[in-house]
Design a protein around this motif. Structure first.
Motif, PDB file in Angstrom:
ATOM      1  N   LEU A 132       0.811  -1.217   0.000  1.00 20.94           N
ATOM      2  CA  LEU A 132       0.000   0.000   0.000  1.00 20.94           C
ATOM      3  C   LEU A 132       0.845   1.269   0.000  1.00 20.94           C
ATOM      4  O   LEU A 132       0.333   2.340  -0.308  1.00 20.94           O
ATOM      5  CB  LEU A 132      -0.948  -0.002   1.204  1.00 20.94           C
ATOM      6  CG  LEU A 132      -1.956  -1.150   1.232  1.00 20.94           C
ATOM      7  CD1 LEU A 132      -2.742  -1.135   2.533  1.00 20.94           C
ATOM      8  CD2 LEU A 132      -2.882  -1.106   0.030  1.00 20.94           C
ATOM      9  N   THR A 133       2.129   1.137   0.309  1.00 21.32           N
ATOM     10  CA  THR A 133       2.996   2.314   0.291  1.00 21.32           C
ATOM     11  C   THR A 133       3.520   2.600  -1.112  1.00 21.32           C
ATOM     12  O   THR A 133       3.971   3.705  -1.385  1.00 21.32           O
ATOM     13  CB  THR A 133       4.193   2.155   1.249  1.00 21.32           C
ATOM     14  OG1 THR A 133       5.002   1.063   0.812  1.00 21.32           O
ATOM     15  CG2 THR A 133       3.713   1.912   2.673  1.00 21.32           C
ATOM     16  N   ASP A 134       3.455   1.602  -2.010  1.00 20.96           N
ATOM     17  CA  ASP A 134       3.955   1.773  -3.376  1.00 20.96           C
ATOM     18  C   ASP A 134       2.909   2.290  -4.349  1.00 20.96           C
ATOM     19  O   ASP A 134       3.250   2.827  -5.385  1.00 20.96           O
ATOM     20  CB  ASP A 134       4.484   0.442  -3.932  1.00 20.96           C
ATOM     21  CG  ASP A 134       5.893   0.147  -3.455  1.00 20.96           C
ATOM     22  OD1 ASP A 134       6.509   1.030  -2.842  1.00 20.96           O
ATOM     23  OD2 ASP A 134       6.360  -0.972  -3.693  1.00 20.96           O
ATOM     24  N   LEU A 135       1.639   2.075  -4.054  1.00 20.06           N
ATOM     25  CA  LEU A 135       0.595   2.481  -4.981  1.00 20.06           C
ATOM     26  C   LEU A 135       0.515   3.997  -5.063  1.00 20.06           C
ATOM     27  O   LEU A 135       0.702   4.699  -4.075  1.00 20.06           O
ATOM     28  CB  LEU A 135      -0.765   1.934  -4.535  1.00 20.06           C
ATOM     29  CG  LEU A 135      -0.929   0.422  -4.594  1.00 20.06           C
ATOM     30  CD1 LEU A 135      -2.279   0.029  -4.049  1.00 20.06           C
ATOM     31  CD2 LEU A 135      -0.778  -0.090  -6.012  1.00 20.06           C
ATOM     32  N   ALA A 136       0.225   4.480  -6.241  1.00 16.96           N
ATOM     33  CA  ALA A 136       0.041   5.931  -6.411  1.00 16.96           C
ATOM     34  C   ALA A 136      -1.118   6.394  -5.551  1.00 16.96           C
ATOM     35  O   ALA A 136      -2.151   5.732  -5.469  1.00 16.96           O
ATOM     36  CB  ALA A 136      -0.225   6.248  -7.884  1.00 16.96           C
ATOM     37  N   ARG A 137      -0.948   7.503  -4.909  1.00 14.24           N
ATOM     38  CA  ARG A 137      -1.997   8.036  -4.039  1.00 14.24           C
ATOM     39  C   ARG A 137      -2.976   8.865  -4.858  1.00 14.24           C
ATOM     40  O   ARG A 137      -2.654   9.378  -5.899  1.00 14.24           O
ATOM     41  CB  ARG A 137      -1.386   8.859  -2.933  1.00 14.24           C
ATOM     42  CG  ARG A 137      -0.447   8.038  -2.075  1.00 14.24           C
ATOM     43  CD  ARG A 137      -0.364   8.595  -0.673  1.00 14.24           C
ATOM     44  NE  ARG A 137       0.599   7.868   0.117  1.00 14.24           N
ATOM     45  CZ  ARG A 137       0.302   6.802   0.822  1.00 14.24           C
ATOM     46  NH1 ARG A 137      -0.897   6.329   0.830  1.00 14.24           N
ATOM     47  NH2 ARG A 137       1.221   6.198   1.523  1.00 14.24           N
TER      48      ARG A 137
END
Length: 143
Positions: A132-137
């Motif tokens: 979840l830290t790698d996905l584009a926000r």
């Protein structure tokens, strides 16, 4: 709806009977803020999410056959990702039906192993994970 979603993939009656216990929701599930139903007048899909610390788990995600290919699954996954992030989760795991694994891969998940099926002895399922830290926000919509 969960039964119709699972049956859509051509499973036989014996398989569906064995899976019946896993395809249930309890009354407490409906009181949870971590269960969402996609409803456009008729329920089209649902997602149940578990979160413990930095780990989230998609416990159930089902789309009615008439909702498939219409963005229902994507909206449910976006809700799950947004909800997990808001709770502080950094990873999300999914024990995927083999037919659903390509969908989860499109949502950013990668297979990290295999796990035994809760319903069918001897069957294994892809264990998928989203960082979840790698996905584009941004760009997530609520339902």
């Amino acid at each position: 709806m969960m039964h119709r979603s699972k049956a859509h993939w051509g499973y036989d009656a014996d398989f569906m009977a064995a899976a019946r216990a896993v395809l249930q929701l309890s009354p407490l599930d409906f009181e949870s803020e971590r269960l969402v139903v996609f409803d456009d007048g008729v329920p089209q899909g649902l997602c149940k999410l578990g979160i413990e610390g930095e780990m989230a788990q998609v416990d159930k995600l089902f789309v009615a056959p008439e909702g498939m290919g219409r963005g229902v699954g994507r909206a449910l996954m976006e809700w799950a990702i947004e909800t997990a992030r808001a709770a502080g989760a950094k990873r999300m795991e999914i024990e995927a039906d083999p037919d659903a694994a390509p969908f989860y891969a499109r949502m950013g998940a990668r297979e990290i192993g295999r796990v035994p099926s809760e319903a069918i002895a001897g069957r294994t399922l892809p264990l998928m994970q989203i960082d979840l830290t790698d996905l584009a926000r941004g760009g997530l919509r609520s339902i």
